[in-house]
Design a protein around this motif. Structure first.
Motif, PDB file in Angstrom:
ATOM      1  N   ALA A 127       0.825  -1.211   0.000  1.00  0.00           N
ATOM      2  CA  ALA A 127       0.000   0.000   0.000  1.00  0.00           C
ATOM      3  C   ALA A 127       0.857   1.258   0.000  1.00  0.00           C
ATOM      4  CB  ALA A 127      -0.935  -0.017   1.213  1.00  0.00           C
ATOM      5  N   GLY A 128       2.164   1.080  -0.043  1.00  0.00           N
ATOM      6  CA  GLY A 128       3.076   2.228  -0.097  1.00  0.00           C
ATOM      7  C   GLY A 128       3.422   2.825   1.248  1.00  0.00           C
ATOM      8  N   LEU A 129       3.048   2.136   2.317  1.00  0.00           N
ATOM      9  CA  LEU A 129       3.202   2.731   3.649  1.00  0.00           C
ATOM     10  C   LEU A 129       4.572   2.485   4.285  1.00  0.00           C
ATOM     11  CD1 LEU A 129      -0.392   1.912   4.940  1.00  0.00           C
ATOM     12  CD2 LEU A 129       0.524   4.191   4.471  1.00  0.00           C
ATOM     13  N   LEU A 130       5.406   1.682   3.640  1.00  0.00           N
ATOM     14  CA  LEU A 130       6.741   1.441   4.209  1.00  0.00           C
ATOM     15  C   LEU A 130       7.859   1.992   3.322  1.00  0.00           C
ATOM     16  CD1 LEU A 130       6.454  -2.182   5.737  1.00  0.00           C
ATOM     17  CD2 LEU A 130       6.297   0.032   6.909  1.00  0.00           C
ATOM     18  N   LYS A 131       7.483   2.752   2.326  1.00  0.00           N
ATOM     19  CA  LYS A 131       8.468   3.342   1.407  1.00  0.00           C
ATOM     20  C   LYS A 131       9.395   4.280   2.200  1.00  0.00           C
ATOM     21  CE  LYS A 131       8.228   5.429  -3.198  1.00  0.00           C
ATOM     22  NZ  LYS A 131       7.325   5.978  -4.228  1.00  0.00           N
ATOM     23  N   MET A 165       3.900 -20.594  -2.433  1.00  0.00           N
ATOM     24  CA  MET A 165       3.308 -19.419  -1.791  1.00  0.00           C
ATOM     25  C   MET A 165       4.203 -18.200  -1.885  1.00  0.00           C
ATOM     26  SD  MET A 165       1.849 -21.033   1.727  1.00  0.00           S
ATOM     27  CE  MET A 165       3.271 -22.123   1.944  1.00  0.00           C
ATOM     28  N   ASP A 166       5.470 -18.405  -1.521  1.00  0.00           N
ATOM     29  CA  ASP A 166       6.381 -17.265  -1.487  1.00  0.00           C
ATOM     30  C   ASP A 166       6.651 -16.743  -2.895  1.00  0.00           C
ATOM     31  OD1 ASP A 166       6.338 -17.652   1.189  1.00  0.00           O
ATOM     32  OD2 ASP A 166       8.333 -18.560   1.336  1.00  0.00           O
ATOM     33  N   GLY A 167       6.564 -17.639  -3.879  1.00  0.00           N
ATOM     34  CA  GLY A 167       6.706 -17.198  -5.267  1.00  0.00           C
ATOM     35  C   GLY A 167       5.594 -16.224  -5.638  1.00  0.00           C
ATOM     36  N   ARG A 168       4.398 -16.549  -5.221  1.00  0.00           N
ATOM     37  CA  ARG A 168       3.271 -15.640  -5.509  1.00  0.00           C
ATOM     38  C   ARG A 168       3.434 -14.321  -4.759  1.00  0.00           C
ATOM     39  NH1 ARG A 168      -2.589 -18.458  -5.865  1.00  0.00           N
ATOM     40  NH2 ARG A 168      -1.986 -20.302  -7.029  1.00  0.00           N
ATOM     41  N   ALA A 169       3.931 -14.389  -3.545  1.00  0.00           N
ATOM     42  CA  ALA A 169       4.142 -13.152  -2.784  1.00  0.00           C
ATOM     43  C   ALA A 169       5.187 -12.280  -3.480  1.00  0.00           C
ATOM     44  CB  ALA A 169       4.584 -13.480  -1.357  1.00  0.00           C
ATOM     45  N   ARG A 170       6.208 -12.911  -4.067  1.00  0.00           N
ATOM     46  CA  ARG A 170       7.246 -12.153  -4.774  1.00  0.00           C
ATOM     47  C   ARG A 170       6.662 -11.447  -6.005  1.00  0.00           C
ATOM     48  NH1 ARG A 170      12.679 -11.543  -5.094  1.00  0.00           N
ATOM     49  NH2 ARG A 170      12.924 -12.924  -3.301  1.00  0.00           N
ATOM     50  N   VAL A 171       5.841 -12.174  -6.757  1.00  0.00           N
ATOM     51  CA  VAL A 171       5.203 -11.561  -7.931  1.00  0.00           C
ATOM     52  C   VAL A 171       4.350 -10.358  -7.501  1.00  0.00           C
ATOM     53  CG1 VAL A 171       3.477 -11.938  -9.754  1.00  0.00           C
ATOM     54  CG2 VAL A 171       5.225 -13.692  -9.278  1.00  0.00           C
ATOM     55  N   ALA A 172       3.606 -10.536  -6.397  1.00  0.00           N
ATOM     56  CA  ALA A 172       2.756  -9.446  -5.893  1.00  0.00           C
ATOM     57  C   ALA A 172       3.612  -8.269  -5.421  1.00  0.00           C
ATOM     58  CB  ALA A 172       1.868  -9.950  -4.758  1.00  0.00           C
ATOM     59  N   ALA A 173       4.753  -8.569  -4.783  1.00  0.00           N
ATOM     60  CA  ALA A 173       5.637  -7.503  -4.289  1.00  0.00           C
ATOM     61  C   ALA A 173       6.247  -6.730  -5.452  1.00  0.00           C
ATOM     62  CB  ALA A 173       6.727  -8.099  -3.409  1.00  0.00           C
ATOM     63  N   GLU A 174       6.633  -7.456  -6.509  1.00  0.00           N
ATOM     64  CA  GLU A 174       7.210  -6.788  -7.681  1.00  0.00           C
ATOM     65  C   GLU A 174       6.172  -5.889  -8.359  1.00  0.00           C
ATOM     66  OE1 GLU A 174      10.630 -10.128  -8.723  1.00  0.00           O
ATOM     67  OE2 GLU A 174       8.673 -10.227  -9.723  1.00  0.00           O
ATOM     68  N   ALA A 175       4.937  -6.380  -8.449  1.00  0.00           N
ATOM     69  CA  ALA A 175       3.867  -5.566  -9.046  1.00  0.00           C
ATOM     70  C   ALA A 175       3.606  -4.327  -8.202  1.00  0.00           C
ATOM     71  CB  ALA A 175       2.598  -6.405  -9.170  1.00  0.00           C
ATOM     72  N   ALA A 176       3.600  -4.505  -6.884  1.00  0.00           N
ATOM     73  CA  ALA A 176       3.378  -3.357  -5.986  1.00  0.00           C
ATOM     74  C   ALA A 176       4.517  -2.357  -6.127  1.00  0.00           C
ATOM     75  CB  ALA A 176       3.252  -3.838  -4.543  1.00  0.00           C
ATOM     76  N   GLY A 177       5.743  -2.882  -6.186  1.00  0.00           N
ATOM     77  CA  GLY A 177       6.912  -2.008  -6.353  1.00  0.00           C
ATOM     78  C   GLY A 177       6.804  -1.162  -7.618  1.00  0.00           C
ATOM     79  N   LYS A 178       6.338  -1.778  -8.679  1.00  0.00           N
ATOM     80  CA  LYS A 178       6.163  -1.057  -9.950  1.00  0.00           C
ATOM     81  C   LYS A 178       5.120   0.054  -9.777  1.00  0.00           C
ATOM     82  CE  LYS A 178       7.056  -3.623 -13.487  1.00  0.00           C
ATOM     83  NZ  LYS A 178       6.944  -4.700 -14.504  1.00  0.00           N
ATOM     84  N   ARG A 179       3.996  -0.292  -9.127  1.00  0.00           N
ATOM     85  CA  ARG A 179       2.954   0.725  -8.875  1.00  0.00           C
ATOM     86  C   ARG A 179       3.499   1.897  -8.069  1.00  0.00           C
ATOM     87  NH1 ARG A 179      -0.441  -3.696  -7.223  1.00  0.00           N
ATOM     88  NH2 ARG A 179      -0.341  -3.017  -5.053  1.00  0.00           N
ATOM     89  N   LEU A 180       4.418   1.565  -7.132  1.00  0.00           N
ATOM     90  CA  LEU A 180       4.959   2.598  -6.233  1.00  0.00           C
ATOM     91  C   LEU A 180       6.148   3.324  -6.837  1.00  0.00           C
ATOM     92  CD1 LEU A 180       4.799   0.439  -2.962  1.00  0.00           C
ATOM     93  CD2 LEU A 180       3.283   2.355  -3.526  1.00  0.00           C
ATOM     94  N   GLY A 181       6.516   2.934  -8.064  1.00  0.00           N
ATOM     95  CA  GLY A 181       7.629   3.597  -8.736  1.00  0.00           C
ATOM     96  C   GLY A 181       8.982   3.282  -8.126  1.00  0.00           C
ATOM     97  N   ILE A 182       9.141   2.047  -7.665  1.00  0.00           N
ATOM     98  CA  ILE A 182      10.419   1.661  -7.031  1.00  0.00           C
ATOM     99  C   ILE A 182      11.299   0.865  -8.004  1.00  0.00           C
ATOM    100  CG2 ILE A 182      11.411   0.175  -5.210  1.00  0.00           C
ATOM    101  CD1 ILE A 182       8.725   1.211  -3.684  1.00  0.00           C
TER     102      ILE A 182
END
Lengths: 272, 272
Positions: B155-159, B255-272
C-alpha cells in the motif's frame, strides 16, 4: 454460509500446512491451490482434540494452543453445550463445532482454556464438570491453560496431581486436591497444565513434542516464529515485584473471592 | 443475538479490565457485576484502533495484539470490505465490526495481520491498498505483524522506512521500498512492524509502552503472564539452523513465489 467458510478455511489451513509438510514445489497456480486443498485434509488417524469453549472465556488462551494443534494436523474440535456463539474477552464470538453429546467418548486431548468469571460459572456448573470428568477419565491427555486449571480441578481431574494455573488463582488448586507447582508448564503423568494466557503457546509446543516428537514441535515453533522478546521482565509475580502484584490482586479481589468459594464447593464435592 | 453477545462480552472485558484499573474491592456479588459493566466501557477518549481482517488470515496474528489493546481499553474495531465472516487458519471465522466506509478517517492505530495466500490477495487488491494508504496517511501509528508487513508495504506505507515481517518473506520488503531490519519488532518514526505470528505479543506490548507508558505495558504483561519459556531454541532461522530453514522454504516455494510476484507488481505501482 458455513460451507463457504469451511472451504475458505481449508485453503488457509492448507497454506499453513504446506509450510510444515514434505511436499514438492508448485510453480503452477492451480496446482498450488489444489495442493493446499489436499494438504488441509485432516489425516484419518489424526489425534482427536476437544477444546472446551464457554461464555466469558479468554480468546488467546484458546487460539495460542489451537494454532499449534492445527499446524500439527490434529483433529481439533471446539466443544460446548450448544452451538450458540460464546463471548470472549476480545468480543469475537466463538461457536462450538461439537456439542457435549457430539463429542467423541475417547479423546486424545481434552483441553480447557481460562476466563475469569466464565471460569467460576463452569466450576459451579455440574453439567460441565460431569462432561469433563467423563471425557477426562479416558482421554490420553487432560490439559488446561490459565484459569482453565481450576475448571478441570473442579471436575476432579487434578486430584492427586501436580498442576499449575493463572498466577492470581493458582493457590486455589490444593482446595481441589492438586499440588500447585510454580512452573509455567507442569506435566504429571497424562496431565499437562499451563500458567496464564500466553503460557498456552509454551504448553502446546511442549505437548506437541510429547505427542509427535521434538523435531515436529521444532518445525511448528519455526513456523510461528516463536523466539519471544518481551519488552520488559514483568510476566510473573517475581519479575513484577510485590507492589505491582499486590495492586493487581487487590483489584481482583471480587473475582478471585468467587473463584475461592467455587473451589471450596468443588473440594467438598470431591471429598477433599 | 448480537446484543446478547455484546453484553456478555462486556462482562468479560470488565472482569479483565478490573485487574488493570484502580478500583475498590467488591464483596457484594451484584456490585461486582455492576462494577464490571462500568469498567468495560471504552473511555470516550480511547485511542481508535482499526485492525484489518481478511479471508485466509492467521488468527493468532490478530488475537495476540488484540488482547493487549483490549486490556489497554483502546477502542478496537475489526475492519474489512463487508461484514461477511472471513476465514482463518484455525477455522474460526471473524466478522468485521466496521466496513471500510464505516472506519473513522483519523485513526490512532492502523494494524494489519498476516495470512499467507490471503496476504497475497490483499497485496494485489487495489481497493484494500487504497483503503490502507488513505487511513495510513493520517494514522498516528501504522503497524503490522507477520506477512501483514507485505500488505502495508504494497500500500506504499513502508516506502523509505525500516521494517520487518515474517522471516520467509521479509526479503520481499525492499522490493516495495522498505529497508528490512532483522529484528523482532522494528520501529521507524510512526511505523512499527513485528516478525511472524507470535511476534504480535512483543509488538503490542512495545506499542502499548509507547502509547501509554512503560508502567501500563508492564501491568498488561503481568495480566497475560507473559514470561515465555519456549521448549526449544527454534523460533528464528538462526536458531533453527540451515537445514530446517531450507526444508521450510522449499515447502513454501509456491506461496512465497506468488508473494514475490505481488511484491514486484506493488513495487512497480509505487515507482520503485
Amino acid at each position: 454460509m458455513t460451507d463457504t467458510i469451511d472451504r475458505r478455511a481449508l485453503l488457509t489451513l492448507g497454506a499453513l500446512l504446506a509450510a510444515s509438510a514434505a511436499v514438492p514445489d508448485f510453480a503452477n497456480a492451480e496446482t498450488l491451490e489444489e495442493h493446499m486443498r489436499s494438504m488441509m485434509e485432516i489425516p484419518k488417524d489424526a489425534p482427536k482434540v476437544a477444546m472446551l469453549i464457554y461464555p466469558k472465556m479468554v480468546a488467546l488462551d484458546l487460539i495460542g494452543p489451537m494454532t499449534v494443534f492445527t499446524l500439527m494436523r490434529f483433529d481439533v474440535q471446539l466443544v460446548w453445550k450448544d452451538k450458540t456463539p460464546v463471548s470472549t474477552d476480545v468480543r469475537i464470538p466463538f461457536t462450538a463445532t461439537q456439542t457435549f453429546d457430539e463429542c467423541p467418548k475417547d479423546l486424545d486431548v481434552l483441553f480447557v482454556p481460562g476466563g475469569i468469571l466464565g471460569t467460576v460459572d463452569c466450576m459451579n456448573d455440574l453439567d460441565v464438570c460431569a462432561f469433563l470428568a467423563d471425557r477426562g477419565s479416558r482421554a490420553k491427555w487432560v490439559t488446561s491453560v490459565c484459569t482453565g486449571g481450576l475448571i478441570i480441578a473442579a471436575a476432579g481431574l487434578l486430584k492427586g496431581y501436580d498442576a499449575t494455573a493463572y498466577w492470581p488463582v493458582a493457590d486455589l488448586l490444593p482446595l481441589m486436591g492438586a499440588r500447585h507447582v510454580d512452573k509455567r508448564v507442569v506435566r504429571d503423568r497424562n496431565r499437562m497444565t499451563g500458567g496464564g494466557v500466553t503460557a498456552g503457546i509454551d504448553f502446546a509446543l511442549t505437548l506437541a513434542a510429547e505427542m509427535r516428537g521434538e523435531e515436529a514441535a521444532r518445525r511448528a515453533q519455526l513456523i510461528i516464529e516463536y523466539s519471544p522478546e518481551p519488552p520488559f521482565a514483568n510476566g510473573t509475580p517475581r519479575e513484577a515485584g510485590p507492589e505491582r502484584v499486590a495492586a493487581t490482586l487487590e483489584r481482583r479481589k471480587g473475582m478471585d473471592g468467587r473463584a475461592r468459594v467455587a473451589a471450596e464447593a468443588a473440594g467438598k464435592r470431591l471429598g477433599i
